[in-house]
Design a protein around this motif. Sequence first.
Motif, PDB file in Angstrom:
ATOM      1  N   TYR B 295       0.825  -1.215   0.000  1.00 16.27           N
ATOM      2  CA  TYR B 295       0.000   0.000   0.000  1.00 16.27           C
ATOM      3  C   TYR B 295       0.858   1.263   0.000  1.00 16.27           C
ATOM      4  N   ASP B 296       0.285   2.330  -0.560  1.00 11.05           N
ATOM      5  CA  ASP B 296       0.988   3.604  -0.629  1.00 11.05           C
ATOM      6  C   ASP B 296       0.704   4.403   0.646  1.00 11.05           C
ATOM      7  N   PRO B 297       1.746   4.720   1.409  1.00  8.40           N
ATOM      8  CA  PRO B 297       1.513   5.460   2.660  1.00  8.40           C
ATOM      9  C   PRO B 297       0.860   6.822   2.426  1.00  8.40           C
ATOM     10  N   ASP B 298       1.040   7.368   1.225  1.00  9.07           N
ATOM     11  CA  ASP B 298       0.410   8.654   0.942  1.00  9.07           C
ATOM     12  C   ASP B 298      -0.950   8.498   0.262  1.00  9.07           C
ATOM     13  N   GLY B 299      -1.410   7.267   0.193  1.00  6.76           N
ATOM     14  CA  GLY B 299      -2.698   6.990  -0.443  1.00  6.76           C
ATOM     15  C   GLY B 299      -3.777   6.665   0.577  1.00  6.76           C
ATOM     16  N   PRO B 300      -4.920   6.180   0.077  1.00  4.52           N
ATOM     17  CA  PRO B 300      -6.051   5.891   0.962  1.00  4.52           C
ATOM     18  C   PRO B 300      -5.893   4.565   1.714  1.00  4.52           C
ATOM     19  N   PHE B 301      -6.808   4.341   2.659  1.00  2.65           N
ATOM     20  CA  PHE B 301      -6.758   3.149   3.495  1.00  2.65           C
ATOM     21  C   PHE B 301      -7.114   1.873   2.735  1.00  2.65           C
ATOM     22  N   PRO B 302      -6.580   0.745   3.155  1.00  3.43           N
ATOM     23  CA  PRO B 302      -6.945  -0.514   2.505  1.00  3.43           C
ATOM     24  C   PRO B 302      -8.415  -0.844   2.769  1.00  3.43           C
ATOM     25  N   ALA B 303      -9.036  -1.476   1.796  1.00  2.00           N
ATOM     26  CA  ALA B 303     -10.450  -1.819   1.941  1.00  2.00           C
ATOM     27  C   ALA B 303     -10.626  -3.110   2.731  1.00  2.00           C
ATOM     28  N   ILE B 304      -9.556  -3.858   2.910  1.00  2.00           N
ATOM     29  CA  ILE B 304      -9.665  -5.155   3.589  1.00  2.00           C
ATOM     30  C   ILE B 304      -9.805  -5.011   5.100  1.00  2.00           C
ATOM     31  N   ASP B 305     -10.248  -6.071   5.752  1.00  3.03           N
ATOM     32  CA  ASP B 305     -10.452  -6.089   7.201  1.00  3.03           C
ATOM     33  C   ASP B 305      -9.199  -6.580   7.915  1.00  3.03           C
ATOM     34  N   PRO B 306      -9.068  -6.223   9.199  1.00  2.30           N
ATOM     35  CA  PRO B 306      -7.955  -6.774   9.991  1.00  2.30           C
ATOM     36  C   PRO B 306      -8.065  -8.288  10.124  1.00  2.30           C
ATOM     37  N   GLU B 307      -6.922  -8.884  10.361  1.00  7.32           N
ATOM     38  CA  GLU B 307      -6.827 -10.328  10.608  1.00  7.32           C
ATOM     39  C   GLU B 307      -6.931 -10.517  12.130  1.00  7.32           C
ATOM     40  N   PRO B 308      -8.005 -11.110  12.636  1.00  7.58           N
ATOM     41  CA  PRO B 308      -8.089 -11.234  14.090  1.00  7.58           C
ATOM     42  C   PRO B 308      -7.063 -12.242  14.618  1.00  7.58           C
ATOM     43  N   ASP B 309      -6.571 -12.013  15.817  1.00  5.83           N
ATOM     44  CA  ASP B 309      -5.608 -12.907  16.488  1.00  5.83           C
ATOM     45  C   ASP B 309      -4.353 -13.150  15.659  1.00  5.83           C
ATOM     46  N   SER B 310      -3.975 -12.164  14.894  1.00  6.09           N
ATOM     47  CA  SER B 310      -2.799 -12.331  14.050  1.00  6.09           C
ATOM     48  C   SER B 310      -1.522 -12.252  14.871  1.00  6.09           C
ATOM     49  N   GLU B 311      -0.503 -12.966  14.435  1.00  7.77           N
ATOM     50  CA  GLU B 311       0.803 -12.856  15.092  1.00  7.77           C
ATOM     51  C   GLU B 311       1.787 -12.124  14.200  1.00  7.77           C
ATOM     52  N   LEU B 332     -11.915   8.470   9.996  1.00  7.16           N
ATOM     53  CA  LEU B 332     -11.203   9.739  10.105  1.00  7.16           C
ATOM     54  C   LEU B 332     -10.566  10.128   8.770  1.00  7.16           C
ATOM     55  N   SER B 333      -9.958   9.129   8.147  1.00  2.49           N
ATOM     56  CA  SER B 333      -9.286   9.413   6.880  1.00  2.49           C
ATOM     57  C   SER B 333     -10.297   9.847   5.824  1.00  2.49           C
ATOM     58  N   GLU B 334     -11.460   9.222   5.818  1.00  2.00           N
ATOM     59  CA  GLU B 334     -12.472   9.600   4.818  1.00  2.00           C
ATOM     60  C   GLU B 334     -13.045  10.981   5.116  1.00  2.00           C
ATOM     61  N   GLU B 335     -13.337  11.195   6.403  1.00  2.72           N
ATOM     62  CA  GLU B 335     -13.953  12.462   6.787  1.00  2.72           C
ATOM     63  C   GLU B 335     -13.050  13.655   6.471  1.00  2.72           C
ATOM     64  N   LYS B 336     -11.736  13.505   6.795  1.00  2.64           N
ATOM     65  CA  LYS B 336     -10.848  14.655   6.615  1.00  2.64           C
ATOM     66  C   LYS B 336      -9.993  14.561   5.360  1.00  2.64           C
ATOM     67  N   GLY B 337     -10.192  13.504   4.596  1.00  3.06           N
ATOM     68  CA  GLY B 337      -9.405  13.333   3.386  1.00  3.06           C
ATOM     69  C   GLY B 337      -7.922  13.125   3.671  1.00  3.06           C
ATOM     70  N   LEU B 338      -7.621  12.349   4.723  1.00  2.57           N
ATOM     71  CA  LEU B 338      -6.213  12.138   5.098  1.00  2.57           C
ATOM     72  C   LEU B 338      -5.660  10.859   4.483  1.00  2.57           C
ATOM     73  N   SER B 339      -4.382  10.904   4.140  1.00  4.58           N
ATOM     74  CA  SER B 339      -3.707   9.698   3.667  1.00  4.58           C
ATOM     75  C   SER B 339      -3.449   8.775   4.857  1.00  4.58           C
ATOM     76  N   ILE B 340      -2.952   7.585   4.548  1.00  2.00           N
ATOM     77  CA  ILE B 340      -2.591   6.637   5.613  1.00  2.00           C
ATOM     78  C   ILE B 340      -1.620   7.295   6.593  1.00  2.00           C
ATOM     79  N   ARG B 341      -0.579   7.872   6.052  1.00  2.00           N
ATOM     80  CA  ARG B 341       0.458   8.454   6.919  1.00  2.00           C
ATOM     81  C   ARG B 341      -0.099   9.601   7.757  1.00  2.00           C
TER      82      ARG B 341
END
Lengths: 358, 426
Positions: B295-311, B332-341
Amino acid sequence: MTTGRPLHLAAEIGGPPRYEPDHYLGLARLAEGGALDYVTLGDSFARPGPDALSVLARIAPATDRIGLVPTVDTTHTEPFHVSSAVATLDWVSRGRAGWTADVSTTEAVARLFGRRAAAPAEALWREAGEAADAGARLWDSWEDDAEIRDTATGRFIDRDKVHHIDFEGEAFSVRGPAIVPRPPQGRPVTVIDGTTATARAVAARHADVVHVRATSPEQAAAARADVLRLAAAHGRPARELRVLVALAVDLGDAETAPEPGLASGPPLAGHGTYFRGGPVDLAELISQWYRAGAADGFHLTPITPARDLERIVNGTVALLQHRSLFRTFHPGHTLREHLGLARPASRYALARTAGEQR
Amino acid sequence: MHLAAHFPGVNSTTVWSDPRSGSQIDFASFEHLARTAERGKFDFFFLAEGLRLREYDGRVHDLDVVGRPESLTVLNALAAVTDRLGLAATVNATFNEPYELARRFATLDHLSGGRAAWNVVTSSDAFTGENFRRGGFLDRADRYTRAAEFVATARELWDSWTPDGTPRPVAHRGQHFDISGEFTLPRSPQGHPVVIQAGDSDEGREFAASAADVIFTRHGTLEAGRTFYADVKGRLAAYGRGPDDLKIMPGVRAVVADTDEEAQEHAAGIRRLQVSPQNAILALEQVWGRDLSSYDPDGPFPAIDPEPDSEFAQGRVRIADPFAVAARWRALSEEKGLSIRETVIETTTRQSFVGSPETVAAEMTDFVDQRAADGFILVPHLTPGGLDDFVDRVVPLLQERGAFRSEYTGSTLRTHLGLAEPVWKG
Ligand SMILES: Cc1cc2nc3c(=O)[nH]c(=O)nc-3n(C[C@H](O)[C@H](O)[C@H](O)COP(=O)(O)O)c2cc1C
């Protein structure tokens, strides 16, 4: 016959329990003034007094050259924590740390922890050897140049130079790597009292300095030869070890000691053969044994530290220096340098570069 | 107001790429920061703890400052080069035994003339446990019952000698510990070293209310601080304690410059260095529990879900509900138009006092006046000089306002903190 090997001297600064740092600092500075290799501070979880490693850390910034060697119990402690603490003592003293690995066989100490029953010395010394082994691997687990601070790639460390140790012992396992980066001496100096056969076998394999008890130069020479023979079986050459004779010394006034010599007084358990006499008598004994090639040096336990250490330094040591048998200043900065022991390379660095060359 | 200095170690707080960044391991660095804190009349100097290097996806994480000495050994050495400054070590209650630790803390208290403090943390997972005998995994509930019994047992040991210096045997038999015998040190100058707690769950707060002298918290904004403060102080009465018996100290950063604008700019610059593009992705991976390096740190958030109990990310405090965090960050990112970073920067910035020395002094004073904290643990972004500005420029203003001491009035940490010496319970 002289041995050609430099003489090494060390002194114990423990005694009746004291809780103020200045007491210990005074003794360590005295020993430092005499250019001794190191001071030891004996310890046990059941003995009144403060934690020895902490005391030596407390006096580290206020001393300059003297080696600092606390006793550490390997029976009721975590090898990972011990290795971190000893490495840290090396960092805060800028390369002057060692540790005397010891075991606790008593039920009394076991009950202070309530985690395991007392065990026979044999098993505990095996475990102490494993703790020393795991500790040394942790000290090696960061290669000397693992920290790279490479702004171009944003990498603080080179992860190929930081290693899991994956140590599996009988009583514990440690995955690693260390949290403390490789200490200034590479590996702080490991000291073990190798008087009993069980401890001697472990010492020959894992210790840099072995303390032995003897009542004659012949006996000392035999003990030293035995340690070196056992060490050689593990592929360790004589230049990697130092064998020091342990003497408990009572330098009380000469009038009260009409017959200076060994074992003419009450034995002080655990601190070596008992010597009683004046500072000059002690210098005489050290000179004779040293000239006979009996040992690499002596670990002296003054029975009354404040009195006897002063006499050792200003009497015995001064005389040995006058006879050119002992140095008058520390030629180096680290304890390894005082002892003439090389700074070991990280075994993982050696393995990695060997792998790269293949 | 109480003030403490946190030695910035072992994470992305320290901007090691800054040319002024020095060693995080040499004793000289610790000495510099501690002397600076003592020059500023701070209450104490604080060291965190980590017992296993962090890993991502099975490999040692390499972007942050790592490598630190063992705290108690460093603090004993610092006792030699300071006179009044309290000396606080974070030490885990899960991977240690009460007898040994009580002895080491009592030793530090004796050797420092009454300046020792112990931050009792409980964080544990099987990952860290792989360095220890027990392979130490305890689940959350057991961690705090062990910690509580651990501290109680240590206090029995610290109280075991009579005031005239006669050792008396201790016998403790509880759920976690069964110990008996004699302690090897008399009662130390502070009676008991100061106990600090850091941890935020309900169990953690309850443990703090029952047993701690200081809480180290992350609740730094004025509103969150006031709520936390009221909650924790409200729990004290149940243990027969008064509101002054527990000091609440959030970890904060302070960025000062000649003007407010300059300071704001400077603070933003520091955050961009702390949250590099790589670190932004890593922060995300810690929540998502999976490899997001594409993923691009200056881009939008990933659409996928977290992996529960991940190691995937090991060696960090576990996020209790990664789905909730992910949802919050995404919103937050959608509301304010913020990148991942930008989102990571905004959501992970701890409470900051940013401005001219006057602004910072005024805000900090206000914070304490409004009962959002009793003081602060300052977390500078540079080692070892990161506190120089604060001590030289802000502390004098706090002193002028009468908000902070101009001189130490006592020599023990308890005196600095205004805490009574614990009553001897023989
Ligand atoms: C401000 C703060 C600082 C902490 N510092 C440390 C630390 O240095 N080492 C550590 O192992 N855990 C540290 N922790 C983790 C806590 O000890 C605790 O394990 C964690 O917060 C989970 O407990 P909880 O569920 O009560 O929050 C810290 C927690 C907080 C809130």
